[in-house]
Design a protein around this motif. Sequence first.
Motif, PDB file in Angstrom:
ATOM      1  N   ARG A 723       0.816  -1.214   0.000  1.00  0.00           N
ATOM      2  CA  ARG A 723       0.000   0.000   0.000  1.00  0.00           C
ATOM      3  C   ARG A 723       0.852   1.268   0.000  1.00  0.00           C
ATOM      4  N   GLU A 724       2.161   1.084  -0.058  1.00  0.00           N
ATOM      5  CA  GLU A 724       3.091   2.204  -0.175  1.00  0.00           C
ATOM      6  C   GLU A 724       3.782   2.115  -1.530  1.00  0.00           C
ATOM      7  N   ALA A 725       3.790   3.233  -2.265  1.00  0.00           N
ATOM      8  CA  ALA A 725       4.382   3.220  -3.605  1.00  0.00           C
ATOM      9  C   ALA A 725       5.851   2.817  -3.558  1.00  0.00           C
ATOM     10  N   ASP A 726       6.552   3.268  -2.535  1.00  0.00           N
ATOM     11  CA  ASP A 726       7.953   2.894  -2.367  1.00  0.00           C
ATOM     12  C   ASP A 726       8.107   1.889  -1.243  1.00  0.00           C
ATOM     13  N   GLY A 727       7.007   1.226  -0.905  1.00  0.00           N
ATOM     14  CA  GLY A 727       7.024   0.340   0.248  1.00  0.00           C
ATOM     15  C   GLY A 727       7.825  -0.920   0.011  1.00  0.00           C
ATOM     16  N   GLY A 728       8.658  -1.217   0.934  1.00  0.00           N
ATOM     17  CA  GLY A 728       9.406  -2.460   0.857  1.00  0.00           C
ATOM     18  C   GLY A 728      10.827  -2.287   1.322  1.00  0.00           C
ATOM     19  N   SER A 729      11.417  -3.394   1.739  1.00  0.00           N
ATOM     20  CA  SER A 729      12.816  -3.390   2.147  1.00  0.00           C
ATOM     21  C   SER A 729      13.432  -4.720   1.760  1.00  0.00           C
ATOM     22  N   TRP A 730      14.748  -4.709   1.606  1.00  0.00           N
ATOM     23  CA  TRP A 730      15.457  -5.937   1.269  1.00  0.00           C
ATOM     24  C   TRP A 730      16.841  -5.922   1.902  1.00  0.00           C
ATOM     25  N   SER A 731      17.356  -7.098   2.087  1.00  0.00           N
ATOM     26  CA  SER A 731      18.692  -7.244   2.631  1.00  0.00           C
ATOM     27  C   SER A 731      19.312  -8.515   2.074  1.00  0.00           C
ATOM     28  N   PHE A 732      20.655  -8.524   2.033  1.00  0.00           N
ATOM     29  CA  PHE A 732      21.378  -9.629   1.418  1.00  0.00           C
ATOM     30  C   PHE A 732      22.639  -9.921   2.229  1.00  0.00           C
ATOM     31  N   PRO A 733      23.137 -11.153   2.161  1.00  0.00           N
ATOM     32  CA  PRO A 733      24.297 -11.512   2.980  1.00  0.00           C
ATOM     33  C   PRO A 733      25.584 -10.802   2.590  1.00  0.00           C
ATOM     34  N   SER A 757      17.824  -3.859   7.157  1.00  0.00           N
ATOM     35  CA  SER A 757      17.580  -3.933   5.719  1.00  0.00           C
ATOM     36  C   SER A 757      17.566  -2.528   5.143  1.00  0.00           C
ATOM     37  N   SER A 758      17.490  -2.462   3.826  1.00  0.00           N
ATOM     38  CA  SER A 758      17.512  -1.184   3.125  1.00  0.00           C
ATOM     39  C   SER A 758      16.185  -0.969   2.404  1.00  0.00           C
TER      40      SER A 758
END
Length: 763
Positions: A723-733, A757-758
């Motif tokens: 529900r957020e246009a820029d909604g989300g985060s991710w992270s990696f090892p 996360s970023s």
Amino acid sequence: MLATGEGKPHSAGMRRFFLLILVSVLVGSYFGYRFITRQGRDSVDWSKPIAGSQVKFDPLGIPTIEGKDWPSLAEAQGFVVASDRLWQMDLMRRSASGRLSEWFGPQALDHDEGRRKEDWQGVAERAAALFPEPERAFCESFARGVTQFIKQSPKRWGVEYLLLGATPEPWVCTDSVLILLSMVDDLSSVFESEASASVWRKFLPLSWENFLFTQDHPWNTVLLGKNKKAKPLVLPEEKLRAAPLTASEKAEVHSDGEFYPGSNAWVARNETGVWVANDPHLSASVPQLWYPIRMRVAEEWTAGVSLPGIPGIVIGRNELVGWGFTNAKEDVDDLLEEELSEDGKKYVESRSSNGTKKWKEVQELPYTIRARGAADRTGTARFTHRGPLIQLKSQPGKTLSRQWLALKPGNLRIPTLALMRSNDWESFNKALDDFPLPAQAAVYGHKDGSIGLRVSGRGVKRKKSGLIVQVATDGEWVGMAPVADRPRVFVPAGKEAAFISTANQRLWLSDYGHHWSSDLRQDRIRTVLTGAAHSRKGMLKLQLDTHSRFSIQLFAWVRKHAKPKNPAQEKILARWESWDGFAESNEKVFAEGIWARKLFSQALIGRARFAFLPEAASKIPYEWKMQTGWQLAVMESAGTEVFGIQPSELATWILDEIESAHVHTEQFSNANRWRAQHPFVKGIPWLGWLFAIDEMPQVGYDGVVRVERPKAGASTRIVWDLREADGGSWSFPVGSSGHVLSKNFKSFRKLWAEKSSSPVWVH
């Protein structure tokens, strides 16, 4: 000892001199290469369009590609991914096609021969030729972009090529299929474990077979299908002879035990948001498996992660829809015992109702494997119409065909473009209709609040179970189920809170069985999502959850039955009773739970092994991902007595072992630390350390949501806030770049270690 051409030995001083020269040349070459090229994309002029597309990178090295249409975007993606991961892509296609020996010499010959005997290269070529348009055009556009980078940037391929003295070959669509085939193998290959299980099943009475190889779990809730009434797990009818645990039985218990990595995915909604969370757990590697990317055509965009070498995005979101995957664990990999003629040239293709045999010629395909620094290895791959012929140590004297869906024509597809452009439940399902392998449990969320789960893949129609070795004419598949029959569930948009989750557990009931995992992770995910208010931070917190309900129950069982012998053991029991179940609360207790589980399960399995397996089969491993199902059943009743062991004896022995097992429980997170490294860390003398990354402590383990081992664990942690246009985060090892000299080689390492996360930042 080094020697001159005339046979006179060098002095120690001369040897040191030549060694110094060698090191100087290597180091000089390395840093000279760095000065000239700056590695991969770090020296590319990205202000110039690539295939008509503009490319920008954020500070973490994640690209955003904007183009006029999707084919040109795929071409630009190929160029960009190659600039970061060309050597990794090349390594994967060589591994799949059976050509590692050309780089690494005779140590890779056995691996390569396995691929040649199944003709993976031919399988991939035939699959690519069957791609429909525009899927094939999308794949070929990606390949053009990779090849463009190879041709235009010969000094930017990567330092690995310099050290190997190798040159990359042009990329073609078939190479992308080879990488897909490797992923399918990783997620659906079970034939070796089925071969071992077949030995056990052969000697077990039926009630014991159903018990030790259960498809049921007391914590399971069947999610899909019309029939959702699972049978309760029943203790075996035949009790084993009662006898104390012997010294030899105790010595057979090993500390390594079983470990089954798994993945988690869920979609949840309430009045304030819609979230899709995914943390696929796979083998750890450097460079890391996933490549994060953002792609845009006009107002249409997708963000997510791709597999290096495969076009498009695999796990992702767009303006309306987000999705994630876990492995469905569907059995599509069987072993069939073939009957051959005396000369081995023919096999029984079929049998009539009266027993008449129809014979057919075995197909033969010669191969030659070239090995660096060694002679070529030649051989002949042999096939029936059911699959390649193989032989296994666990099945002596038998010739088996591997009936694996991936080797059948038409089952390797790359429908990522359709998946990226899906905008509702109907288009999402249409994309997954064209995703035969690997079978995945795909969670779906829409910003309007509708949620769903769909199992991708292609259902096999059988006459008999494929979980054990079958006579070929009996075990041959009779067809494929219609794609419309693939299990799915959909919850329309609404204001009430709802969620759907999957963690490799049993999703539907099956007459023939599959390779489900135990419900330990799914039970915890379901508990948290049922009782908590949802938020993006809450989703990430759940991905990092280490609570072990199983250990709590096992500790309660030991406390109930054990007879402590001293104050130290009393203290252990008290420590267990007060523990809240989280690894972070007390690493030592968490590790004691892992050790206690191994002692409990392996002692019981050892008794069954001794009772049922003959000496010739006594070393065949017992492997079953649902085994905590019967372990819980044993704890909830007088189940150890069925194995001929008194509960008090087993519980007291476990307590004894825990008291003396300091080496297995102290500093657990350090012993369990990340140890995955670039292949050159140990493979290249003197310079390997330059490829190394720090080995951070890890507190997760098998059976908790946060699955972690030194060389396996979460390959990414993604949360989409739809529900957020820029909604989300991710992270990696590690980092987005595969180049050791790049600032983005391990740019996510600090965030990962900090459990952070970023933001995705699409706009």
